[in-house]
Write a protein that holds these residues in place. Structure first.
Motif, PDB file in Angstrom:
ATOM      1  N   TYR A 155     -10.771   1.711  16.973  1.00 50.95           N
ATOM      2  CA  TYR A 155     -10.321   0.471  16.381  1.00 50.95           C
ATOM      3  C   TYR A 155     -10.415   0.409  14.914  1.00 50.95           C
ATOM      4  O   TYR A 155     -10.055   0.291  14.066  1.00 50.95           O
ATOM      5  N   SER A 156     -11.940   0.825  14.940  1.00 50.57           N
ATOM      6  CA  SER A 156     -12.373   0.647  13.441  1.00 50.57           C
ATOM      7  C   SER A 156     -11.712   1.788  12.509  1.00 50.57           C
ATOM      8  O   SER A 156     -11.797   1.438  11.329  1.00 50.57           O
ATOM      9  N   ALA A 157     -11.139   2.784  12.861  1.00 55.30           N
ATOM     10  CA  ALA A 157     -10.746   3.545  12.075  1.00 55.30           C
ATOM     11  C   ALA A 157      -9.070   3.031  11.486  1.00 55.30           C
ATOM     12  O   ALA A 157      -8.771   3.654  10.446  1.00 55.30           O
ATOM     13  N   LEU A 158      -8.699   1.992  12.271  1.00 54.99           N
ATOM     14  CA  LEU A 158      -7.239   1.690  11.987  1.00 54.99           C
ATOM     15  C   LEU A 158      -7.151   0.762  10.655  1.00 54.99           C
ATOM     16  O   LEU A 158      -6.739  -0.449  10.789  1.00 54.99           O
ATOM     17  N   GLU A 159      -7.635   1.476   9.585  1.00 54.45           N
ATOM     18  CA  GLU A 159      -7.494   0.385   8.313  1.00 54.45           C
ATOM     19  C   GLU A 159      -6.227   0.721   7.538  1.00 54.45           C
ATOM     20  O   GLU A 159      -5.699   1.970   7.721  1.00 54.45           O
ATOM     21  N   LYS A 160      -5.597  -0.138   7.054  1.00 57.96           N
ATOM     22  CA  LYS A 160      -4.301  -0.037   6.434  1.00 57.96           C
ATOM     23  C   LYS A 160      -4.229   1.174   5.369  1.00 57.96           C
ATOM     24  O   LYS A 160      -3.315   2.098   5.709  1.00 57.96           O
ATOM     25  N   SER A 179       1.004  -1.151  -0.085  1.00 55.78           N
ATOM     26  CA  SER A 179       0.064  -0.171  -0.045  1.00 55.78           C
ATOM     27  C   SER A 179       0.791   1.106   0.036  1.00 55.78           C
ATOM     28  O   SER A 179       1.826   1.397   0.502  1.00 55.78           O
ATOM     29  N   ILE A 180       0.547   2.304  -0.833  1.00 57.85           N
ATOM     30  CA  ILE A 180       1.149   3.564  -0.813  1.00 57.85           C
ATOM     31  C   ILE A 180       0.071   4.639  -0.279  1.00 57.85           C
ATOM     32  O   ILE A 180      -0.782   4.940  -1.132  1.00 57.85           O
ATOM     33  N   ALA A 202      -6.762   8.907  -1.317  1.00 59.99           N
ATOM     34  CA  ALA A 202      -6.682   7.271  -1.176  1.00 59.99           C
ATOM     35  C   ALA A 202      -5.499   6.726  -1.517  1.00 59.99           C
ATOM     36  O   ALA A 202      -5.022   7.149  -2.127  1.00 59.99           O
ATOM     37  N   ALA A 203      -5.267   5.829  -0.618  1.00 59.20           N
ATOM     38  CA  ALA A 203      -4.096   4.982  -0.795  1.00 59.20           C
ATOM     39  C   ALA A 203      -4.139   4.221  -2.140  1.00 59.20           C
ATOM     40  O   ALA A 203      -5.277   3.780  -2.452  1.00 59.20           O
ATOM     41  N   ILE A 204      -2.987   4.037  -2.602  1.00 59.94           N
ATOM     42  CA  ILE A 204      -2.860   3.155  -3.774  1.00 59.94           C
ATOM     43  C   ILE A 204      -2.407   1.877  -3.434  1.00 59.94           C
ATOM     44  O   ILE A 204      -1.240   1.559  -2.952  1.00 59.94           O
ATOM     45  N   LYS A 205      -3.000   0.883  -3.784  1.00 61.99           N
ATOM     46  CA  LYS A 205      -2.495  -0.622  -3.749  1.00 61.99           C
ATOM     47  C   LYS A 205      -1.388  -1.009  -4.652  1.00 61.99           C
ATOM     48  O   LYS A 205      -1.000  -0.255  -5.452  1.00 61.99           O
TER      49      LYS A 205
END
Length: 138
Positions: free
Chosen positions: A113-118, A14-15, A31-34
């Protein structure tokens, strides 16, 4: 005229991406880029750059706490070189020590915790990288 800057927090899967203006010295996450083995879909990178028309790109440089390079430092430098080669934009690097920990702390405080997405962690890290780059310019 204000300078628009896009920052990247390079990772193998992830970037994180953030955009900011030098006039305010602040950044907002995008948005992060895979990525696959550190390689993004370059078409998505091109789309982000076309949308925001940045004057400069900043890539986070992963370093050990003592300032020495780590295994992922070379990958981040290679990514920075590819950004410059593909898009012809100036690319700067910025020390990213502790940005991931700070991003996790901020996200947890603001969403649990729900906000801790990669992807969110990586993009908030990119914000912190960019804001620290702005601070170093003044």
């Amino acid at each position: 005229m204000p300078k628009t800057v896009i920052a990247f927090d390079h990772g193998a899967k992830s970037i994180g991406v953030a955009v900011g203006q030098d006039i305010t010295g602040s950044a907002q996450p995008l948005a992060a880029i895979k990525a696959v083995d550190g390689q993004p879909n370059w078409d998505i990178v091109a789309k982000v750059l076309k949308e925001w028309q940045p004057d400069l790109l900043v890539v986070g440089l992963p370093l050990n706490m003592d300032g020495t390079e780590q295994n992922t430092t070379a990958a981040a430098k290679k990514f920075a070189g590819r950004l410059h080669g593909r898009f012809g934009l100036q690319v700067a690097s910025q020390d990213e020590r502790l940005t991931t920990a700070s991003a996790k702390e901020w996200l947890f405080e603001n969403g649990g915790y729900s906000a801790l997405e990669k992807g969110k962690i990586d993009s908030v890290s990119a914000c912190l990288i960019l804001e620290s780059w702005f601070e170093n310019q003044y």
